[in-house]
Design a protein around this motif. Structure first.
Motif, PDB file in Angstrom:
ATOM      1  N   ASP A  33       0.827  -1.202   0.000  1.00 16.48           N
ATOM      2  CA  ASP A  33       0.000   0.000   0.000  1.00 16.48           C
ATOM      3  C   ASP A  33       0.863   1.254   0.000  1.00 16.48           C
ATOM      4  O   ASP A  33       0.563   2.231  -0.693  1.00 16.48           O
ATOM      5  CB  ASP A  33      -0.901   0.000   1.240  1.00 16.48           C
ATOM      6  CG  ASP A  33      -1.966  -1.091   1.153  1.00 16.48           C
ATOM      7  OD1 ASP A  33      -2.188  -1.578   0.025  1.00 16.48           O
ATOM      8  OD2 ASP A  33      -2.560  -1.389   2.195  1.00 16.48           O
ATOM      9  N   LEU A  37       0.887   3.985  -2.939  1.00 16.97           N
ATOM     10  CA  LEU A  37       0.538   5.361  -2.584  1.00 16.97           C
ATOM     11  C   LEU A  37       1.635   6.330  -2.979  1.00 16.97           C
ATOM     12  O   LEU A  37       1.366   7.428  -3.473  1.00 16.97           O
ATOM     13  CB  LEU A  37       0.276   5.434  -1.073  1.00 16.97           C
ATOM     14  CG  LEU A  37      -0.156   6.807  -0.553  1.00 16.97           C
ATOM     15  CD1 LEU A  37      -1.448   7.251  -1.229  1.00 16.97           C
ATOM     16  CD2 LEU A  37      -0.336   6.764   0.982  1.00 16.97           C
ATOM     17  N   ALA A  38       2.889   5.915  -2.782  1.00 11.45           N
ATOM     18  CA  ALA A  38       4.016   6.777  -3.145  1.00 11.45           C
ATOM     19  C   ALA A  38       4.043   7.021  -4.645  1.00 11.45           C
ATOM     20  O   ALA A  38       4.283   8.143  -5.119  1.00 11.45           O
ATOM     21  CB  ALA A  38       5.321   6.145  -2.687  1.00 11.45           C
ATOM     22  N   LEU A  40       1.455   6.779  -6.621  1.00  8.49           N
ATOM     23  CA  LEU A  40       0.295   7.619  -6.950  1.00  8.49           C
ATOM     24  C   LEU A  40       0.573   9.088  -6.627  1.00  8.49           C
ATOM     25  O   LEU A  40       0.262   9.986  -7.420  1.00  8.49           O
ATOM     26  CB  LEU A  40      -0.932   7.123  -6.183  1.00  8.49           C
ATOM     27  CG  LEU A  40      -2.222   7.910  -6.416  1.00  8.49           C
ATOM     28  CD1 LEU A  40      -2.605   7.881  -7.886  1.00  8.49           C
ATOM     29  CD2 LEU A  40      -3.349   7.345  -5.548  1.00  8.49           C
ATOM     30  N   GLU A  41       1.154   9.284  -5.440  1.00 10.11           N
ATOM     31  CA  GLU A  41       1.464  10.665  -5.053  1.00 10.11           C
ATOM     32  C   GLU A  41       2.490  11.285  -5.999  1.00 10.11           C
ATOM     33  O   GLU A  41       2.402  12.468  -6.358  1.00 10.11           O
ATOM     34  CB  GLU A  41       1.984  10.697  -3.627  1.00 10.11           C
ATOM     35  CG  GLU A  41       0.909  10.393  -2.592  1.00 10.11           C
ATOM     36  CD  GLU A  41       1.469  10.375  -1.178  1.00 10.11           C
ATOM     37  OE1 GLU A  41       2.719  10.415  -1.062  1.00 10.11           O
ATOM     38  OE2 GLU A  41       0.678  10.337  -0.220  1.00 10.11           O
ATOM     39  N   ALA A  42       3.479  10.463  -6.394  1.00  7.65           N
ATOM     40  CA  ALA A  42       4.497  10.964  -7.321  1.00  7.65           C
ATOM     41  C   ALA A  42       3.872  11.353  -8.655  1.00  7.65           C
ATOM     42  O   ALA A  42       4.194  12.385  -9.263  1.00  7.65           O
ATOM     43  CB  ALA A  42       5.590   9.917  -7.519  1.00  7.65           C
ATOM     44  N   GLU A  43       2.957  10.483  -9.127  1.00  8.01           N
ATOM     45  CA  GLU A  43       2.287  10.777 -10.392  1.00  8.01           C
ATOM     46  C   GLU A  43       1.435  12.034 -10.273  1.00  8.01           C
ATOM     47  O   GLU A  43       1.387  12.867 -11.187  1.00  8.01           O
ATOM     48  CB  GLU A  43       1.410   9.575 -10.793  1.00  8.01           C
ATOM     49  CG  GLU A  43       2.229   8.348 -11.216  1.00  8.01           C
ATOM     50  CD  GLU A  43       1.339   7.174 -11.537  1.00  8.01           C
ATOM     51  OE1 GLU A  43       0.105   7.279 -11.286  1.00  8.01           O
ATOM     52  OE2 GLU A  43       1.847   6.165 -12.054  1.00  8.01           O
ATOM     53  N   GLN A  44       0.745  12.145  -9.119  1.00  6.92           N
ATOM     54  CA  GLN A  44      -0.076  13.329  -8.911  1.00  6.92           C
ATOM     55  C   GLN A  44       0.780  14.602  -8.854  1.00  6.92           C
ATOM     56  O   GLN A  44       0.417  15.639  -9.422  1.00  6.92           O
ATOM     57  CB  GLN A  44      -0.901  13.180  -7.624  1.00  6.92           C
ATOM     58  CG  GLN A  44      -2.001  12.134  -7.746  1.00  6.92           C
ATOM     59  CD  GLN A  44      -2.744  11.940  -6.437  1.00  6.92           C
ATOM     60  OE1 GLN A  44      -2.270  12.387  -5.369  1.00  6.92           O
ATOM     61  NE2 GLN A  44      -3.891  11.261  -6.496  1.00  6.92           N
ATOM     62  N   ARG A  45       1.925  14.482  -8.135  1.00  9.83           N
ATOM     63  CA  ARG A  45       2.819  15.655  -8.062  1.00  9.83           C
ATOM     64  C   ARG A  45       3.348  16.020  -9.436  1.00  9.83           C
ATOM     65  O   ARG A  45       3.414  17.200  -9.808  1.00  9.83           O
ATOM     66  CB  ARG A  45       3.980  15.360  -7.108  1.00  9.83           C
ATOM     67  CG  ARG A  45       3.608  15.447  -5.638  1.00  9.83           C
ATOM     68  CD  ARG A  45       4.857  15.506  -4.765  1.00  9.83           C
ATOM     69  NE  ARG A  45       5.709  14.348  -4.918  1.00  9.83           N
ATOM     70  CZ  ARG A  45       5.601  13.232  -4.202  1.00  9.83           C
ATOM     71  NH1 ARG A  45       4.666  13.130  -3.265  1.00  9.83           N
ATOM     72  NH2 ARG A  45       6.422  12.243  -4.414  1.00  9.83           N
ATOM     73  N   GLN A  46       3.749  14.990 -10.199  1.00  8.88           N
ATOM     74  CA  GLN A  46       4.280  15.262 -11.538  1.00  8.88           C
ATOM     75  C   GLN A  46       3.207  15.886 -12.431  1.00  8.88           C
ATOM     76  O   GLN A  46       3.477  16.825 -13.196  1.00  8.88           O
ATOM     77  CB  GLN A  46       4.791  13.963 -12.168  1.00  8.88           C
ATOM     78  CG  GLN A  46       5.450  14.147 -13.530  1.00  8.88           C
ATOM     79  CD  GLN A  46       6.661  15.051 -13.442  1.00  8.88           C
ATOM     80  OE1 GLN A  46       7.433  14.956 -12.464  1.00  8.88           O
ATOM     81  NE2 GLN A  46       6.841  15.920 -14.417  1.00  8.88           N
TER      82      GLN A  46
END
Length: 236
Positions: A33, A37-38, A40-46
Motif C-alpha cells: 500500500d 501510494l508513493a 500515486l502521489e508521485a504521479e499526482q505531483r508530476q
C-alpha cells in the motif's frame, strides 16, 4: 463475519455453544500500500507540476502578448501624439510668421504715413516761408528764395541774376515784348517754352522763375556768367 454472527444467533436460540470460526483476511500488505501510494502521489505531483508549468507558460505567453499589444498601442499613440504636436508646432510657427509679417507691414505703413506727413509738413513750411509772388517786389523775393533753394545761388550770383531780369522784365510776370514773342519774367523766347515747368506759365511767377533759373544753369552755368554774356551781347 456474517456466517459467524448467524451461527452465534442459532446457538443462542437452541442453547448450543459453537466456537467462532475466524473470517478469512483479505488485507493488502502495508508495504504494498505504501509503495502504490508513493507512486500515486508521485504521479499526482508530476501531473500537478506539469499542469502548473503549462499554466505558467500559457500565462507568460499571454503576458508577453499583452505586453506586445501594449507596446504597439503606445508606439501608435506616441506617433499620433508626435504628429499632432508637429502639426501644432507648424501651425504656431505659421501663425507667428504671419503675425510678424503683418506687424512688419503695419510698421512700414506707419513709417510711410509719418514720412508722408513730414513731407507735407515740410512742403507746407516751405510754401509758407516762400513768397507767393504777385507784385514785382514779391516776385524778386520769390526769385531770391528759389535761386538759393534750387541752386544755392545767393549773394553776388543772385545780384547778377537780378541785373539780368531788371533789364528784361523788371520782375513782371506779364511782361510781353511787342517786338517778339518773348514773355514773362525771364523773357522766354517764345514764352510757351516755359510750359516745361508748368501749364500755368502765363500767370504764375514761380513757374517762370524756375524756368529762367534752369535756363541760366543749363546754358551758362551761373547767373554771373550769363550777366557777363548779356553785357557783351545785349541778350542772354
Amino acid at each position: 463475519m456474517a456466517a459467524s454472527a448467524l451461527a452465534l444467533a442459532v446457538a443462542t436460540t437452541t442453547g448450543v455453544v459453537l466456537a467462532e470460526t475466524p473470517a478469512p483476511s483479505y488485507a493488502v500488505p502495508a508495504q504494498v500500500d505504501a509503495a502504490a501510494l508513493a507512486v500515486l502521489e508521485a504521479e499526482q505531483r508530476q501531473a500537478l507540476i506539469t499542469s502548473r508549468a503549462q499554466e505558467r507558460e500559457e500565462l507568460a505567453a499571454s503576458v508577453q502578448q499583452l505586453a506586445q499589444q501594449r507596446t504597439a498601442a503606445l508606439a501608435e499613440t506616441g506617433s499620433k501624439i508626435d504628429a499632432t504636436e508637429k502639426a501644432v508646432q507648424e501651425r504656431l510657427a505659421a501663425e507667428k510668421a504671419e503675425a510678424e509679417r503683418l506687424a512688419e507691414e503695419a510698421r512700414k505703413a506707419e513709417e510711410a504715413r509719418k514720412a508722408e506727413e513730414a513731407r507735407k509738413a515740410e512742403e507746407a513750411k516751405k510754401a509758407a516761408a516762400t513768397p507767393k509772388g504777385g507784385t514785382r517786389a514779391q516776385n524778386k523775393e520769390l526769385g531770391r528764395q528759389l535761386a538759393l533753394q534750387l541752386y544755392g545761388w545767393g549773394g553776388d550770383q543772385f545780384k547778377c541774376y537780378d541785373n539780368i531780369i531788371m533789364r528784361e522784365s523788371l520782375w513782371d510776370q506779364y511782361a510781353d515784348n511787342p517786338n517778339s514773342s518773348a514773355y514773362g519774367i525771364p523773357q522766354a523766347l517764345p514764352g510757351k517754352r516755359m510750359a516745361s515747368e508748368g501749364a500755368d506759365w502765363r500767370t504764375n511767377p514761380a513757374t517762370q522763375i524756375k524756368w529762367g533759373l534752369k535756363y541760366v544753369k543749363e546754358r551758362y552755368g551761373t547767373p554771373c556768367r550769363a550777366w557777363s554774356f548779356k553785357r557783351a551781347n545785349g541778350w542772354y
